[in-house]
Structure formats: C-alpha cells, structure tokens
Scaffold this active site. Structure first.
Site, PDB file in Angstrom:
ATOM      1  N   LYS A  22       0.820  -1.211   0.000  1.00  0.00           N
ATOM      2  CA  LYS A  22       0.000   0.000   0.000  1.00  0.00           C
ATOM      3  C   LYS A  22       0.856   1.263   0.000  1.00  0.00           C
ATOM      4  O   LYS A  22       0.632   2.179  -0.792  1.00  0.00           O
ATOM      5  CB  LYS A  22      -0.917  -0.002   1.218  1.00  0.00           C
ATOM      6  N   ASN A  23       1.831   1.332   0.903  1.00  0.00           N
ATOM      7  CA  ASN A  23       2.610   2.562   1.045  1.00  0.00           C
ATOM      8  C   ASN A  23       3.456   2.856  -0.188  1.00  0.00           C
ATOM      9  O   ASN A  23       3.643   4.018  -0.566  1.00  0.00           O
ATOM     10  CB  ASN A  23       3.486   2.485   2.293  1.00  0.00           C
ATOM     11  N   ARG A  97      -4.837  10.777   2.902  1.00  0.00           N
ATOM     12  CA  ARG A  97      -3.578  11.383   3.317  1.00  0.00           C
ATOM     13  C   ARG A  97      -2.501  11.245   2.236  1.00  0.00           C
ATOM     14  O   ARG A  97      -1.669  12.128   2.059  1.00  0.00           O
ATOM     15  CB  ARG A  97      -3.085  10.755   4.625  1.00  0.00           C
ATOM     16  N   ASP A 121      -5.508   8.127   8.874  1.00  0.00           N
ATOM     17  CA  ASP A 121      -5.653   7.558  10.212  1.00  0.00           C
ATOM     18  C   ASP A 121      -5.541   8.614  11.298  1.00  0.00           C
ATOM     19  O   ASP A 121      -4.716   9.520  11.208  1.00  0.00           O
ATOM     20  CB  ASP A 121      -4.565   6.501  10.465  1.00  0.00           C
ATOM     21  N   ASP A 319       4.117   0.537  11.681  1.00  0.00           N
ATOM     22  CA  ASP A 319       2.861  -0.058  11.207  1.00  0.00           C
ATOM     23  C   ASP A 319       2.626  -1.467  11.740  1.00  0.00           C
ATOM     24  O   ASP A 319       1.508  -1.981  11.645  1.00  0.00           O
ATOM     25  CB  ASP A 319       2.834  -0.089   9.670  1.00  0.00           C
ATOM     26  N   MET A 341       6.505   6.881  17.736  1.00  0.00           N
ATOM     27  CA  MET A 341       6.265   7.839  16.669  1.00  0.00           C
ATOM     28  C   MET A 341       4.862   8.448  16.650  1.00  0.00           C
ATOM     29  O   MET A 341       4.673   9.570  16.188  1.00  0.00           O
ATOM     30  CB  MET A 341       6.574   7.182  15.315  1.00  0.00           C
TER      31      MET A 341
END
Length: 434
Positions: A22-23, A97, A121, A319, A341
């Site tokens: 996805k990223n 985002r 998110d 993640d 983070m």
C-alpha cells in the site's frame, strides 16, 4: 458503516499471497504526474486508499487504462490544472492522506502544487512541515490559507540544493525527491527515509530517466533532468500484510505459508517476530509458519523484560507494532511495547483488555503485555476499528477468541487490506461481512 462478524477459536491452514504494498503504491502512483508518457504499474492492491488515489488522478486528467486487476496504464499528458481549484478536488484530496504526494510532482512539472489538509488515520500528530520546508529550499514559495485549509506552493524554477530533513519522513522524502528530479542542478537530501517503499520509488524514477544515487541510504543525491519518460514498474509485496499474517498464524495456532514475500526486503521484521518465539522457515521465497501450541518471548541478555519499539528504517516499522502487541497477548512471557512515533496508536488496547488480555497501558506511547501462554482464550466482544492497523489487530484477536465478535467501521481495514475476509475464509476462518 460496515461490520465484520467473526466466529473465532479455529485454527487456519493454507497459503496466502500478500497484496502489493500500500505505502509504495501511493508513492509510485503520484510519480505518474512527472511525465506525459505512458507509465504501467502492476501489483497495485485493490484497496480503498489506492482506488481513491487512482480516481483522483483520473479526474485530474490522467488517462487511465485498467489492463487487469492490479495492473494499470497511466498517461498524464493533459492535466487539468483548473480542476485543482474546485470544490470536488478539495473533497476528494482531503479524504486521503496519500494525496499530499501529488504536490511535489505538480510543482516540479507545472510550477504549482496545492492540496487541502489531508485526512487518513487518527493515530496522532502527523505534520506536513517537512514537505513544505523542502519545497521552499528548492525555490518554492509556500502559502497556507487557514480559511480554506489549503496548502499551496509555487515556483517558476526549482534549483537543486542541500536539504537536511528535520525528520526522516517517508512521504516527505518521497515528495521532495519527486520535486528534485526535475530541478536544475544537484540536490542532496540528508536524513532521508530509506524504507523499501522509498527505494522502489527511486528505482522507478531512475527507470524514467532520473539520476538518483545513494538509494537505500539516508543520503540521496539527485541530479536534475529536463524531463522524464514512461516506464514499467511492479510494486513489492506488502511487508505490513506479511507481518500481520505471521502474527495471525501464531495467535490462532495455524499453519500458514505466505507466498512470494520478497524476503530480503523485510529487514528485521521476521527477527522481531522470532523474539516473540514464533517459528518460521524460508522455503525459496515463501515463508512457512508452522502450527505452534505455544511460543515463548525472549528476554534481554541480563534477563530483563523484552522491549519492542519502532524506529525509522532499517528499524522496526511502526505499522507493525499493533500486530506485535496483539500477538504478544498469547505468548509465554512479558513484553513492553514502545510506540515512539504516534501518540494515539495504542488507543485500541481497551478493547483487548475487554476481551481478557493482560495489558497495562502505561501512557500514550507504552503498553506492557503479560502473555497468557494460550492458557486462557480471549472472549468475543463488539468493538470498533479506529485505524487500519488497529483494525487488523482486533481482527486477529477476534479470530483467536472464543465465541462471536463484531468489528464495526471495517472501512478502516478495507483501506489497507484487499479482500481480507475472503482470503482468510479460504483458510478456514469464519468472517461474515454485514
């Protein structure tokens, strides 16, 4: 709002093929704006966030041809810049985002990039300063309109420079990198993110004619070129989904083979799960997870409790901390989870406690997990998914629990996981989509 109904307590067995990352997909999709030639991308995951970005590119004027599921041809030869000033653009871009990464390519190619305050998110503060400070150093003029919540950056000409990022932001590095490839002269980006996603973006840009060196390190060197051409690019398998399946196998006492994992790109992810006592075997490029009745957490050399924390790559990806936390619930031993983070990412722990987990939320960043060692099963409850990774963590907990669980707001899960219910049901899970 969609709902999963899960009947848990069943061991699974079979093979799973991870979706495309996805990223990475969100980054390389934005890169198609850098050229007017055709760009073919394969192994794109069929998930909400990726499909939203594809739709956004299409209404911006990118010609898109779907070859088959996961493979598309993009041609950004006729972008409608006037559309960026419309209410429809504001609504679409604000819902995703990842849309922030269209700004760099637009600035580089057309001299102006703009974006509304993006969504995504609710996992904590995720500022955009790094992006726009980088653009400003390349020669961009930044403006923020507090009434419309629009960020705008303009430049007649971008000029290469030395940029020391204040944080190793993945999306920030990607955005600045995509602007720099068409800037005049040399750009150096120091403290750059170096995740596999970013390395893949660099390789794709080089295939398009960019000149980027230092790939895989935290110092990137970019020599600007006048234009980029088309290319073919294949997205890596999603390492977050691979980690999720490892945790799922352990929690549900399942025997699962994860196919084609691109093991060298997983970094320390397998080793972190091994520290929880989870066995695995690499068979070619497949990762085999045997059925385990129990798994025991390592301690540090001096016998103190194991701490697992996130860090910029090549550290452990944030993640997967939610997945590690839920997997530790049924381990033998204790673990301290330290989410450095994002200050809101552990705010799903209360649901796990309601299911019977022994977890102490020390503060917004730390949770102590006292493993149950499979001696006491979790119990099914009704809950709501707050974000993508927490949603899948709750799904894993529900699949391991006795009785029936319901998870509401599963659109959060669908944002990051393709057909997760269908694929797990094929292995013997009992998940109903209501």
């Amino acid at each position: 709002m969609g709902t999963f109904e899960i009947r848990g307590g069943t061991s699974l067995k079979g093979e799973l093929t991870p979706q495309g990352a996805k990223n990475e997909a969100l980054q390389v999709l934005c890169a198609v704006l850098l050229t007017g030639e055709k760009v073919t991308i394969s192994n794109l995951p069929d998930i909400i966030d990726v499909n939203k970005l594809i739709n956004l590119l299409q209404v911006m004027g990118v010609k898109i041809e779907k070859v088959e599921r996961g493979t598309y041809v993009f041609k950004a030869s006729d972008i409608d810049l006037a559309y960026l000033d419309t209410e429809d653009f504001a609504k679409r871009a604000a819902s995703l985002r990842g849309s922030i990464m269209i700004v760099g390519p637009l600035l580089a190619r057309f001299g102006k990039g703009l974006i509304p305050k993006p969504g995504g998110d609710k996992i904590g503060r995720r500022r955009l300063d790094t992006h726009f400070e980088g653009f400003a150093k390349l020669g961009g003029k930044f403006n923020y309109n507090p009434k419309t919540f629009f960020y705008t950056v303009e430049a007649k000409k971008l000029v290469g420079t030395y940029i020391h990022l204040d944080e190793a932001s993945v999306t920030g590095t990607a955005n600045i990198l995509m602007a720099a490839v068409l800037a005049k002269g040399e750009t150096i980006i120091y403290n750059a993110a170096c995740e596999p996603y970013l390395q893949q973006l660099c390789k794709m840009l080089n295939n398009m004619g960019a000149k980027i060196t230092g790939i895989g390190s935290n110092k990137l060197y970019i020599t600007g070129v006048k234009e980029l051409k088309g290319c073919y690019h294949r997205v890596l398998p999603d390492m977050i989904e691979i980690g999720s399946f490892i945790g799922l196998a352990a929690m549900t006492k399942s025997e699962i083979t994860i196919k084609d994992v691109a093991y060298p790109e997983l970094g320390i992810i397998p080793n972190v799960f091994k520290k929880l006592g989870i066995q695995m075997e690499l068979r070619g490029d497949d990762l085999y997870i045997p059925k385990q009745e129990s798994y025991e957490v390592d301690t540090f050399i001096d016998g103190s409790i194991l701490t697992i924390s996130d860090a910029p790559w090549p550290g452990f990806t944030p993640d997967l901390l939610s997945i590690v936390l839920v997997t530790a619930i049924q381990a033998k031993g204790s673990v301290l989870i330290h989410q450095k983070m994002f200050e809101s990412r552990l705010f799903f722990v209360d649901k796990l406690i309601d299911m019977g987990a022994q977890v102490i939320l020390c503060d917004p960043h730390r949770a102590a997990v006292i493993g149950l060692n499979q001696q006491q099963p979790l119990r099914g409850i009704s809950m709501t998914s707050p974000d993508i990774r927490a949603g899948v963590s709750l799904l894993i907990a529900a699949l391991s629990a006795e009785g029936t669980s319901t998870i509401h707001n599963i659109e959060q899960i669908d944002r990051g996981y393709q057909d997760i219910d269908i694929r797990l049901n094929n292995l013997g899970a009992d998940i109903r989509r209501l």
